[in-house]
Design an enzyme around this catalytic site. Structure first.
Site, short mmCIF file in Angstrom:
data_model
loop_
_atom_site.label_atom_id
_atom_site.label_comp_id
_atom_site.label_asym_id
_atom_site.label_seq_id
_atom_site.Cartn_x
_atom_site.Cartn_y
_atom_site.Cartn_z
CB SER B 12 -1.04 -0.04 1.13
OG SER B 12 -0.45 0.20 2.35
CG HIS B 39 -4.51 -1.58 0.99
ND1 HIS B 39 -3.97 -1.61 2.25
CD2 HIS B 39 -4.82 -2.87 0.70
CE1 HIS B 39 -3.97 -2.85 2.70
NE2 HIS B 39 -4.46 -3.63 1.77
CG ASP B 132 -4.31 -6.81 3.61
OD1 ASP B 132 -4.76 -6.19 2.63
OD2 ASP B 132 -4.45 -8.03 3.76
#
Lengths: 276, 192, 1026
Positions: B12, B39, B132
């Site tokens: 991200s 993301h 994540d």
């Protein structure tokens, strides 16, 4: 959940659900389904899928919970405003040439899209001669949809979407707000019939001029997707319209030749004339 | 070691620059397929494929639902959809719950890819600010695939690669330039 | 080589030299005064062919010298003064000519050079056009230049932002060259060229300078040309070219002029590249920003969810506490309850025990009762019998004969009663399973003897032969209950004797495997087949009179049968009325220990006789005894296909066809007709409807749907009126038999004409002139002709005269409404009925829509997109690419059903909102004779059911707006007068429990969509009240 989910267990569970409750999930896309099942196992405190199966078979209440996991309820009004803008400019003028118009929202969830269509039709002066069928397999969602009640907080996002779809009216014209909820205008609710209908097991119930089925087919495997598209094709009048979700297409399906593209970016198609 | 057929990459904040370097050296003859999750906000319109596309390089696009996974192409997860890999080696899109509050989520891609590709998979976690991808990388490792993370020194945000390393210890930690080479080594034909 | 200096052929030089010398020699020979020196002009002319401008001057000089020498050397001639003057002139002329030549040559050279440069510039311009990568651009430029200048190697350097120049492209450089890739301004030769901003030629090169490489080696260049690429005063790049041969000045010239355009191209390319990079960068940064924003959002949510979790845990702990307390209380309660339950169980157990006792006692009472009863019954009866007998004996002789007779009657009746009671009690005992059997070895011989003793007298009395016989292989004993066996045999024998008037009664004992068979044969009245079961049932007789005639209680056989079963055997009977009967008792040799239950198993019934269905004779072979032309068709023949099973009429048509110039094919059945249609190219078809295998309309339908035959005109001839159906299916016309010859002739002739034209015609009925005009324009084309009228009457006239392929109809006409027009058309067969498209500007209500749909295929509301739609729909109809009807409808049309008695005159209420389905249902049910009433939803249905007369059956769709089928049915069933109304549900839902819902809501039955027409029709037939 500790045990990994094997395909066999999934199949057994789906067969059991079909036999017992007559919901057919056997042809849903596996990857997504498995993740949902894992979540359901956690929620219902089952260590394995077989454990989940046992719970579900013996306790209808558990099944209700599982059902909410298996049917994905992500929906907003005027979602993907470009889609509605394209409907407004390219599809509705053609529908206006019919004396009476029937529309079908397949997989309507809690009704957001059906109400959006109704509002769009009203804005274009077509609502009087229209009738919208909105179907889903989730009885709870259908109840909510028929009530037409949504959290006021969500309406803010809806209003923005509505504006971006090219509307010159305000969304607030179409609902009444009380406290924390908003209820959709009864003039809209009257024109929508919410019904239980399964794309996996049921058949064509009416002839329609427009079918929208958005972000539903992604949860089906190819076989079921083909079945659903075939139903849509069979339900549509010649040169009727089909609208899909923004990341769905007819490209890898059996029905690709039955339709032509009206607007590729918004995923709007039209049944070729002369086709059955 | 079995040949890598799919590379899954997640990141991200700071990952875009990392990707630029990693993907910049690849040619159109890249022998594996690559799937990338970054993301992104749900309502933004993203231009990711166009940003990275260049003449002579591999094909770049957002993945479509039920699209077959083809070598020589780099697929991006579109905003607000999870990207999954089916056993039939096609992509599936889904809007099930956010994972680590994100959709698309790296874990979702990695875990489903691990199931479908087993040891023929490479997973790479890049710079980012949350956890994540850690569980996902672990899944890749357990399935027998190759795992790598962006080195903490070259990462703009270290939380993500650090978490991934923690979940999948033994993953190779590589600087950006090495990552680029690593990718090429495993992907180009007649190399590796 | 593209150089502009053309190589002068060395021959020219020789020619010039020789001609100069030749003229000189000749001149020497000739005397002064003969102006041979004029000939010096020849070499001078030749100089024009040379590209060196200085040559004419030189030659002229040489010639001048020769002329002077000759003046002094040549032999004198006439007019020396004049000759001298002439020579002077001559010299002047030559020199002038030389000057001229010089100028001309110079000019020519200049022009050529300019053109060369121009060509070079054009080539360069071509090469730099378009977007290409920098190195590609450089290479191509260098290539072109090298080609033009004859350089063997070259390189281009480009200025970077830093001020350095880097090499971006090269040609002819050896791979290992140590040539420069980067240099700074002022550095080296290249640096100098840049600094001085001019083209430079360098000839003296150091040994290890730029080497020119090729596949065969490398060598040092002879010269270098270095040209900066300037725009105004800034050098954006440098080109370096290496030559193995000397260079020309014109090369420098070229490089001078070409510098700027190349530089411009370079700069444009570089600017473009920069811009793209910037754009990409911007986009990247935007994405990065988005990603970071997303991260922020995620982090926020994470925090929020964590704090929520904390709060939740807190709350949970508190509730847990409370719950624990509650649980405690519950546990106590529970314990208490358990104690209570235990007590209750105890009571229940005692209760049960008591009840069981009662039950046993009750049974006992019953048995005792039975036993007592039998005693109670028999006792008085016995007494009566004895007394009656006494009376009958008339010991004292004081009774009259009549009184004696009475007494005898009483006695007899009493006996009968006693027997009956005995039998009843027996039977009930057996049935209550109160009969015990004891197994002993029964001596068969002994048995035989006893039976003979008992029955011989009676038999003798009746004068019939009585015989008992035992087979040799029969064992001496049988293990069974002796008393019961006797009882059965006695019963059989007494029956046999009773029913035999003459002849014999025999008892044969034989062995059948493990069993022993006792067969009682008599030659009595026999028992009819249908009664053979009945006689075994208690209180039933073959017919009531038997009992009265022959006496007996009628229970004997039942008891015997039950007893036989008890003993593990069975009784069977065979009999022929009038001839006698055989009763067979079969018992196992050793009686099995059977359970009581098995004893009362019902005997298998005789299987019913399967009725023999007459085998349907195979379909009569197609007797196409009639000859036709199929074997003798010419290539360009016009073929008429006649599908007609009546041979006489077929012959008539055949002859007529020939009269009109057709070749004719004959088919006697629909299938054969289709075969022929597929095999041959047809001009027209004459089609009978009543054919032996299928209706002719099916052929019509198939023909019109097949792309190979759809254009063929079909004339339908039928004994019944199928005109409208035929027309709607696309027939060119329909005639009803009997048809006279003239009508046939003109019709066939019409077909001939029709085939000729491929043109389609559309009738436009619209009263607004402008609209009419625009519709005609829209639809008219090479293959489509439009005929426009503005009122209904005119439309009717047109329809009477011509068959149209399609009709576009406005609803508001001056003399009638569009709907009225349609009705008129439908009512009268004189009007052709083409596919109709209603094209109207006004809004249409649902009722109107429904009405219109009866006649028209398609309704279009005028609007922005309506012309497109009109065109689409008309094209569809014209080219008969019809919307394929649901498969059921096709079959419906094909099997045009005859009116069905079950449906004739019946009212069917169809509750359905989908027009397509309504249409489909109506077109099935109306031809069958039913009249259809339509309601669009549940509410309308209820309204309709509130008025009389009620429909005979209701077809209820489930999914409808306002009130769906389930709700409607529930409401209907609430009304008492509607409870018996048959309702068949039509549902799209396929799962069993959905269908159960229909039934639970009040449907009598259901049909799932897609609707199987046959099934629906048969269901309606079933549920239609008789």
């Amino acid at each position: 959940m500790t045990a990994p989910i094997g395909d066999l267990e999934v199949r057994l569970l789906l067969e059991a659900i079909f036999d017992r409750y007559h919901y057919d999930f056997r042809s849903y896309a596996m990857a997504s389904l498995k993740r949902r099942l894992a979540q359901a196992c956690d929620q219902l405190n089952a260590a394995t899928l077989s454990g989940l199966q046992e719970k579900v078979l013996h306790e209808p209440a558990s099944f209700s919970t599982l059902l909410q996991y298996l049917t994905v309820q992500v929906s907003d009004m005027f979602r993907d405003p470009e889609f509605f803008a394209a409907l407004r400019s390219k599809v509705l003028p053609v529908l206006a040439t019919y004396p009476s118009i029937k529309l079908w929202v397949a997989g309507c969830s809690a009704g957001e899209e059906a109400y959006s269509l109704a509002i769009l039709l009203h804005e274009e002066g077509l609502l009087d001669r229209s009738l919208i069928y909105a179907t889903d397999i989730n009885a709870q969602a259908l109840r909510l949809a028929a009530a037409g009640i949504y959290e006021l907080a969500r309406l803010r996002g809806f209003t923005e979407n509505h504006r971006r779809s090219g509307s010159t009216t305000s969304l607030s014209d179409f609902y009444h707000a009380t406290g924390e909820s908003a209820i959709m205008d009864s003039a809209l609710r009257r024109k929508i019939t919410f019904s239980d209908h399964s794309l996996a097991t049921d058949n064509v119930f009416s002839e329609v001029h427009l079918v929208t089925c958005r972000n539903v087919l992604i949860y089906f495997d190819s076989t079921l997707q083909n079945r659903a598209l075939r139903l849509f094709g069979d339900s549509l009048v010649s040169s009727g319209f089909l609208g899909l979700g923004s990341k769905e297409s007819l490209r890898f399906t059996d029905s690709a030749a039955r339709f032509e593209e009206v607007s590729r970016p918004e995923r709007i198609y039209r049944k070729r004339s002369g086709q059955a | 070691m079995s040949r890598v057929e799919l590379v899954v990459i997640g990141g991200s904040a700071g990952a875009i620059e990392a990707l630029r370097q990693m993907l910049g050296g690849l040619t159109g003859k890249f022998a594996t397929a690559v799937a990338v999750v970054i993301h992104l906000p749900a309502d933004g319109s993203s231009l990711l494929p166009e940003i990275f596309e260049r003449p002579g390089g591999p094909r770049m696009k957002f993945a479509d639902d039920k699209e077959p996974i083809e070598a020589g192409t780099i697929y991006f997860a579109p905003p607000d959809y999870h990207l999954l890999v089916e056993a039939s080696r096609t992509f599936a899109l889904s809007q099930i719950d956010r994972v680590h509050h994100s959709r698309p989520a790296i874990d979702v891609l990695f875990e489903t890819a691990a199931e479908a590709y087993g040891g023929r998979l490479m997973g790479i976690v890049l710079s980012g600010a949350n956890a994540d991808g850690a569980a996902g990388l672990k899944a890749v490792m357990e399935a027998g695939g190759v795992t790598a993370v962006q080195s903490l020194e070259t990462s703009e945000m270290i939380a993500m690669p650090a978490a991934a390393l923690g979940a999948a210890p033994g993953s190779i930690e590589l600087s950006l330039s090495s990552l680029a080479q690593f990718l090429r080594a495993h992907g180009e034909p007649d190399v590796g | 080589m593209n150089r502009f200096e053309s190589i002068t052929h060395p021959g020219i030089y020789w020619a010039i030299a020789i001609s100069v010398l030749a003229v000189f020699l000749i001149d020497l020979q000739t005397r002064i005064g003969i102006a041979t020196w004029i000939l010096y002009l020849i070499p001078l002319m030749l100089c024009f062919k040379v590209s060196k401008p200085w040559l004419p001057g030189v030659i002229a000089g040489i010639c001048t010298v020769f002329i002077v020498i000759d003046w002094f050397v040549s032999a004198p001639g006439i007019a020396e003064q004049i000759a001298q003057f002439n020579r002077g002139l001559g010299i002047f002329v030559m020199l002038s000519t030389a000057l001229l030549a010089h100028n001309s040559l110079t000019l020519r050279l200049k022009l050529r050079q300019d053109e060369w440069i121009r060509t070079a510039r054009t080539r360069i311009a071509d090469v730099v056009v378009g977007e290409q990568p920098l190195n590609r651009l450089a290479e191509r430029v260098v290539e072109v230049l090298a080609e033009f200048l004859g350089a063997q190697a070259g390189a281009m350097y480009v200025a970077e932002a830093s001020g350095h120049y880097i090499r971006v492209g090269g040609v002819g450089l050896p791979a290992d060259s140590n040539s420069l890739t980067v240099f700074k301004p002022g550095e080296g030769l290249l640096g100098r060229a840049v600094a001085e901003r001019r083209v430079m030629r360098i000839e003296a090169l150091p040994a290890d300078y730029l080497r020119i490489g090729s596949g065969l080696g490398s060598s040092k260049p002879h010269a270098l040309l270095v040209a900066p690429l300037n725009i105004e005063d800034t050098a954006h790049g440098v080109i370096e070219l290496g030559f193995l041969q000397p260079t020309f000045d014109s090369d420098l010239e070229l490089l001078n002029t070409i510098g700027e355009p190349i530089a411009i191209a370079l700069r444009t390319g570089m600017l473009r590249r920069e811009r793209e990079t910037l754009l990409r960068e911007t986009q990247r940064q935007a994405e990065e920003l988005q990603t970071q924003q997303e991260e922020l959002r995620v982090a926020n949510e994470e925090l929020e969810s964590q704090s929520t979790q904390l709060r939740e845990s807190q709350a949970r702990l508190e509730t847990q506490q409370a719950e624990l307390e509650q649980t405690n209380a519950q546990l106590e309660e529970h314990a208490q309850k358990l104690g209570q339950q235990h007590d209750e169980l105890m009571y229940a157990k005692l209760d049960l025990e008591r009840k069981a006792e009662e039950l046993t006692r009750a049974n006992q009472y019953k048995s005792e009762f039975l036993a007592n009863m039998s005693h109670e019954l028999r006792t008085p009866l016995n007494s009566s019998l004895i007394l009656a007998k006494l009376l009958a004996d008339n010991r004292d002789g004081n009774l009259s004969p009549e009184q004696v007779k009475f007494a005898r009657s009483i006695s007899s009746a009493g006996n009968d009663l006693l027997n009956l009671i005995n039998d009843i009690l027996d039977l009930s005992k057996i049935e209550a399973r109160k009969v015990d059997v004891t197994r002993t070895a029964v001596d068969l011989n002994d048995l035989m003897q006893r039976l003979s003793q008992t029955f011989e007298p009676v038999a003798e009395q009746r004068q019939i032969l009585f015989r008992v016989h035992k087979g040799a292989d029969v064992p001496a004993t049988i293990d069974t209950d002796s008393q019961r066996l006797s009882q059965i045999l006695k019963n059989l024998l007494s029956n046999a004797i009773k029913f035999t008037e003459r002849g014999s009664v025999t008892l044969d004992m034989t062995t059948q495997g493990n069993e022993i068979e006792f067969a009682v044969r008599d030659t009595g009245i026999g028992i009819a087949a249908e009664h053979q079961q009945v006689i075994f049932e208690p209180f039933r007789q073959a017919d009531g009179t038997t009992n009265r005639k022959f006496g007996g209680t009628g229970l004997g056989l039942s008891i015997s049968r039950e007893l036989a079963r008890l003993l593990g055997g069975q009784i069977t009977v065979e009999s022929t009325p009038g001839e006698g009967s055989v009763f067979r008792l079969r018992l196992p040799r050793v009686m099995p220990a059977i359970s009581r239950d098995a004893a009362s198993a019902t005997p298998a019934r005789l299987p019913p006789v399967a009725s023999v269905r007459a085998a349907t004779p195979p379909a009569a072979a197609r007797a196409n005894a009639l000859p036709d032309d199929r074997a003798s068709l010419a290539n360009d023949a016009r073929v008429l296909l006649v599908i007609e099973d009546d041979p006489l009429f077929a012959k008539v048509l055949y002859d007529l066809a020939h009269e009109l110039g057709f070749d004719c094919l004959l088919a006697g059945t629909a299938d054969e007709g289709m075969e022929l249609a597929m095999q041959f190219r047809l001009a027209a078809v004459v089609l009978d409807v009543q054919l032996p295998d299928h209706s002719g309309l099916t052929v019509l339908d198939r023909l019109k749907h097949n792309p190979l035959t759809r254009h063929v005109p079909v004339q339908v001839i039928s004994a019944e009126d199928n005109t409208r159906a035929a027309r709607q299916m696309g027939a060119a016309g329909a005639l009803i038999k009997p048809v006279d010859r003239d009508a046939l002739l003109s019709t066939l002739a019409g077909l001939k004409d029709r085939f000729a034209s491929e043109l389609r015609t559309v009738l436009v009925v619209e009263d607004n002139a402008l609209q009419r005009e625009s519709i005609c324009q829209l639809l008219g084309s090479d293959t489509t002709r439009t005929i426009a009228v503005d009122n209904a009457a005119a439309a009717l006239e047109q329809l009477r005269a011509t068959t149209f392929d399609c009709m576009v109809l406005d609803l508001s006409l001056p003399d009638a409404s569009g709907y009225e027009l349609l009705e008129r058309m439908a009512a009268d067969d004189a009007y052709a009925f083409p596919p109709v498209i209603v094209y109207t500007g006004r809004a249409i209500s649902t009722d109107e829509e429904q009405q219109l749909r009866k006649y028209s295929r398609s309704i279009i509301i005028k609007g922005a997109k309506s012309p497109e739609r009109l065109l689409d729909e008309v094209s569809l109809f014209l080219h008969q690419v019809e919307e394929k009807l649901p498969p059921d409808r096709q079959r419906m049309l094909r099997d045009a059903r005859a009116r069905d008695a079950a449906f004739e005159g019946r009212r069917i209420l169809v509750v359905e909102d989908d027009v397509r389905n309504i249409f489909a249902l109506t077109s099935v049910l109306e031809p069958l004779g039913g009249s259809i009433i339509i309601a669009r939803n549940g509410r309308e249905a209820l309204a309709r059911l509130a008025s009389k007369p009620l429909p005979d059956v209701v077809l209820m769709d489930i999914m409808m707006p306002e009130m769906d089928g389930i709700e409607a049915m529930l409401a209907i069933r609430k009304q008492s007068d509607l409870r018996a109304l048959p309702i068949i549900a039509l549902t799209a839902k396929a799962m069993p429990d959905d269908q159960q819902r229909c039934l639970a809501a009040g449907a009598n039955d259901y049909v799932t969509k897609p609707i199987d027409v046959d099934k629906l029709v048969s269901l309606i037939r079933i549920w239609m009240p008789k």
